[in-house]
Write a protein that holds these residues in place. Structure first.
Motif, PDB file in Angstrom:
ATOM      1  N   VAL A 247       0.829  -1.207   0.000  1.00 35.48           N
ATOM      2  CA  VAL A 247       0.000   0.000   0.000  1.00 35.48           C
ATOM      3  C   VAL A 247       0.862   1.256   0.000  1.00 35.48           C
ATOM      4  CG1 VAL A 247      -1.747   1.292   1.261  1.00 35.48           C
ATOM      5  CG2 VAL A 247      -1.957  -1.175   1.047  1.00 35.48           C
TER       6      VAL A 247
ATOM      7  N   GLN B 163       2.003   1.810  -3.432  1.00 41.26           N
ATOM      8  CA  GLN B 163       0.921   2.358  -4.250  1.00 41.26           C
ATOM      9  C   GLN B 163       0.742   3.860  -4.025  1.00 41.26           C
ATOM     10  OE1 GLN B 163      -1.825  -1.132  -3.022  1.00 41.26           O
ATOM     11  NE2 GLN B 163      -2.821  -0.235  -4.807  1.00 41.26           N
TER      12      GLN B 163
ATOM     13  N   VAL C 294      -1.784   2.869   7.805  1.00 39.05           N
ATOM     14  CA  VAL C 294      -2.046   3.536   6.526  1.00 39.05           C
ATOM     15  C   VAL C 294      -2.371   5.004   6.759  1.00 39.05           C
ATOM     16  CG1 VAL C 294      -3.709   3.711   4.644  1.00 39.05           C
ATOM     17  CG2 VAL C 294      -2.700   1.506   5.195  1.00 39.05           C
TER      18      VAL C 294
ATOM     19  N   ASN D 116      -6.449  -0.453  -1.521  1.00 45.29           N
ATOM     20  CA  ASN D 116      -6.144  -1.697  -2.237  1.00 45.29           C
ATOM     21  C   ASN D 116      -7.196  -2.727  -1.845  1.00 45.29           C
ATOM     22  OD1 ASN D 116      -5.183  -4.288  -2.996  1.00 45.29           O
ATOM     23  ND2 ASN D 116      -3.056  -3.594  -2.952  1.00 45.29           N
TER      24      ASN D 116
END
Length: 744
Positions: free
Chosen positions: A478, A481, A515, A637
């Motif tokens: 992640v 990304q 995150v 994701n």
């Protein structure tokens, strides 16, 4: 020109996946160096008392045994006289291995045998003779519940229950419908595939490189630095891969201290690995006893909520979870009283385990809600909708976003909930009773301060780094990304580095905030690089971007182009050549916007629907279907996100039906201390699981709009299954796990 698809929101496979499946990913106990020695821990067999005599002569007589460390010969450290705490420590005095002859729990490390080989160290450990002076111990929560006390307010990150609102007891007494019941949950252990281990590489100059099983390399480094008075340069901690943790790696465990102590004393590299049995002696989800009382009007409106919890802690630390607070914010009710108390036992301090507090408190609340629905003859989903709230009454704040109603609607539709009959034992397939149950899930959406560094090279490759961990959640992927999306690069042009204390600071990986926290820092660092790149791109001879602003351009395909006309572009490498730079480097500290965030309550929500099939004669339960609808903000994701929810649901199945660490109160010892006796779901226990992500926008939680998903997947699952079992059998089991003997 074809528009490049943003990698964010795409089901990108794990970038480290090949390393893992080919065995190239190395874990804490797999880093080998010449001259490595091995430490094996000798554990106490007494829960409370003192060591009267410890004889290591037989072990020391074996050729190749280097030393046996005990409380009698360990080095003198200032740490033994002060309460140095780690980042995740609750209030109290942390356990100090080999401090003295005092025994405070069964399985406590009382010696470390170090030898040239692991096999020799293991054999030598069996030769260490110990005589104890035991004292009476107490490890039974129920036996000591009358000694429960209120913990100190505001210590160890604990958020105490809010003050009562209204008069819950009076409202309960006059309610048209009432449920007043006790629910219990047992001790559970995390059981990650990788047991705790530390490999300490002793360098010629006396510096140390530590490979540790941890959810926070910098927490480990700070702990070691304080205990052994080392600078950050003298002790570097690495943890590139973690074989699962579920919270067990948030605090430094005793093998870390023992390995560093031995390496410094022997001036040798040392590895200390714990056995699966030793993993059962420290750190667990605390046992709880919970009273939930609900009062409602005849039409199902809640008029009273009372939630009281009693949980265990050790005698040396006050470990507290947020168990009851959820009952004050999940539903609309003007009369609420919440209470949480502790009981000290002769166990090691409990530690955070996936969705700490919420998974326990929500289980009790959602079970009681199901009992209330049955009593009122109202559909359980309808009861929740009648008491839906758009405001957190605990703090009198609105939610930053809340798509729970959509979770109910979409989850119910996917599950086929409308076909559910109201009466228990009314649905069957042959000799199998069929039951449908549901529950709500909730978890906090938090952001912590975090840093990240981004380095863009002239060849178009980007390296981003932060000291965070990846405990199997997909952090590598992640973060890659996010970085690729921000600078418009392909995934394979980006490398993300983590798990190294020398990298930019990050919080522990826990709380479902990685995150939100580290991802925001990665985005911010790459945005700084963007700004620098754009300035260079405007100066390129004949640049079509010369008169454009940053807001008028896009980054994609390794180029900067006008958003209105993608044909007008400058490549990233051309911009760097123009500036005469080989690389651009930016490091950013990302902080949560607390003035804005504090105006709201920030949560992830879910709706869990479960189908069970119960053998009418044998009581065997099969969870045949689960549908979980999650409102988790922006899903970065969907592939790794789904994996997180799947894993949480499997953990919830285990919590509902199997997981229980059994204590022998006479011995004061956990008896189910291996994977043969401690049952977790296997493939045969896991059937059809469907995960739905409900669209949800949230500009408050963090710059990415993403909420954490690590914990929400398990919250509510045990309650949904328990409620389904009641619907199937007509029998209400209020103590987890729900086993055959409780059903028959």
């Amino acid at each position: 020109m074809t528009k490049t698809t943003s990698p964010l929101g795409q089901p990108v496979s794990r970038v480290e996946g090949r390393l893992k499946v080919t065995g190239q990913a190395k874990y804490a106990a797999e880093f080998n160096v010449p001259g490595l020695t091995y430490g094996v821990v000798v554990s106490s067999t007494v829960a409370r008392g003192r060591i009267q005599k410890l004889d290591a002569s037989e072990a020391l007589a074996l050729p190749g045994v280097l030393h046996v460390f005990t409380h009698e010969n360990r080095p003198s450290l200032a740490w033994f006289d002060r309460n140095y705490q780690d980042e995740d420590a609750p209030s109290g005095s942390p356990f100090r291995p080999l401090h003295d002859d005092k025994l405070v729990y069964s399985g406590q490390p009382i010696a470390l045998v170090v030898a040239e080989t692991f096999e020799l160290a293991s054999y030598a450990a069996s030769l260490v003779r110990v005589e104890y002076a035991p004292r009476a111990h107490e490890t039974d929560l129920r036996a000591r519940r009358k000694e429960a006390y209120e913990p100190s307010k505001g210590k160890g990150g604990y958020e105490p229950p809010p003050k009562p609102r209204g008069n819950a007891d009076k409202a309960l007494a006059s309610a048209a419908a009432r449920v007043d019941a006790e629910y219990s949950s047992p001790v559970e252990h995390h059981n990650p595939m990788e047991p705790h281990a530390t490999t300490v590489v002793y360098e010629d100059d006396g510096t140390l490189t530590l490979y540790d099983k941890t959810q926070g390399v910098q927490n480990t480094q700070k702990y070691i630095s304080k205990v052994f008075k080392l600078s950050e340069d003298e002790a570097r901690v690495r943890s590139p891969f973690v074989g699962g943790a579920f919270g067990s790696g948030l605090r430094p465990q005793y093998q870390l201290f023992l390995a560093v102590m031995a390496a410094r004393e022997l001036k040798r590299s040392v590895r200390v690995s714990l056995t699966r049995q030793q993993m059962f002696t420290f750190g667990h989800r605390p046992e709880t006893l919970q009273r939930v009382a609900l009062g409602a009007s005849s039409d199902g409106k809640l008029v009273s909520i009372i939630h009281e919890a009693i949980a265990e802690t050790s005698r040396f630390e006050d470990y507290i979870e947020v168990v009851v607070n959820w009952s004050g914010l999940l539903y609309q009710c003007d009369n609420v009283r919440l209470d949480h108390k502790l009981v000290q036992l002769d166990n090691y301090t409990p530690v955070d385990m996936r969705a700490p507090g919420a998974v326990l408190g929500v289980y009790a609340l959602e079970s009681a809600m199901d009992e209330l629905a049955h009593q009122l003859r109202i559909d359980p989903l309808e009861l929740r909708l009648r008491n839906y709230t758009e405001r957190d009454q605990n703090k009198d704040k609105p939610f930053s976003s809340k798509e729970l109603r959509a979770c109910y609607q979409q989850g119910a539709e996917q599950f086929g909930w409308a076909r559910r009959s109201l009466a228990p034992r009314s649905m069957r397939e042959g000799k199998q009773l069929v039951g449908w149950g549901m529950a709500t899930g909730i978890w906090e959406a938090m952001q912590q301060p975090a840093s990240a560094k981004a380095v863009l090279s002239i060849d178009g490759t980007l390296t981003v780094s932060s000291a965070t961990s990846d405990i199997g959640t997909g952090t590598y992927t992640v973060m890659t990304q996010i970085a690729a999306d921000t600078l418009g690069l392909p995934i394979d042009a980006v490398t993300f580095k983590l798990g190294d204390s020398s990298l930019p600071p990050s919080p522990l990986q826990g709380g479902s905030w990685t995150v939100s926290s580290v991802g925001s820092a990665v985005k911010a660092a790459c945005e700084k690089v963007r700004e620098h790149l754009f300035k260079l791109a405007r100066k390129v001879d004949g640049s079509p971007l010369a008169k454009a602003s940053l807001e008028e351009v896009s980054f994609s395909g390794g180029r900067i182009h006008l958003s209105a006309d993608p044909s007008k572009a400058v490549s990233l490498t051309a911009a760097m050549r123009q500036g005469g730079v080989l690389h651009l480097e930016e490091q950013v500290l990302s902080l949560p916007n607390m003035p804005e965030q504090n105006k709201f309550t920030r949560c992830t929500h879910s709706a869990v629907f479960a189908e069970v099939k119960v053998d009418e004669d044998l009581g065997v339960v099969k969870v045949s279907r689960v549908v979980c609808a999650v409102a988790g903000g922006r899903i970065l994701n969907p592939k790794t996100a789904r994996s997180q929810i799947l894993g949480g649901i499997v953990g919830g199945i285990g919590m509902a039906l199997q997981e229980e660490t059994v204590m022998d109160p006479k011995l004061g010892r956990f008896m189910t201390h291996n994977l043969a006796d401690y049952h977790v779901p296997v493939n045969a226990d896991v059937h059809d699981i469907q995960v739905l992500f409900v669209d949800e926008e949230d500009s408050v939680v963090n710059p990415l709009g993403a909420k954490g998903l690590g914990e929400i997947g398990i919250v509510g699952v045990a309650a949904a299954i328990a409620n389904a079992i009641f619907h199937a059998t007509g029998k209400r089991v209020r103590g987890l796990p729900i086993t055959l003997d409780k059903l028959l």
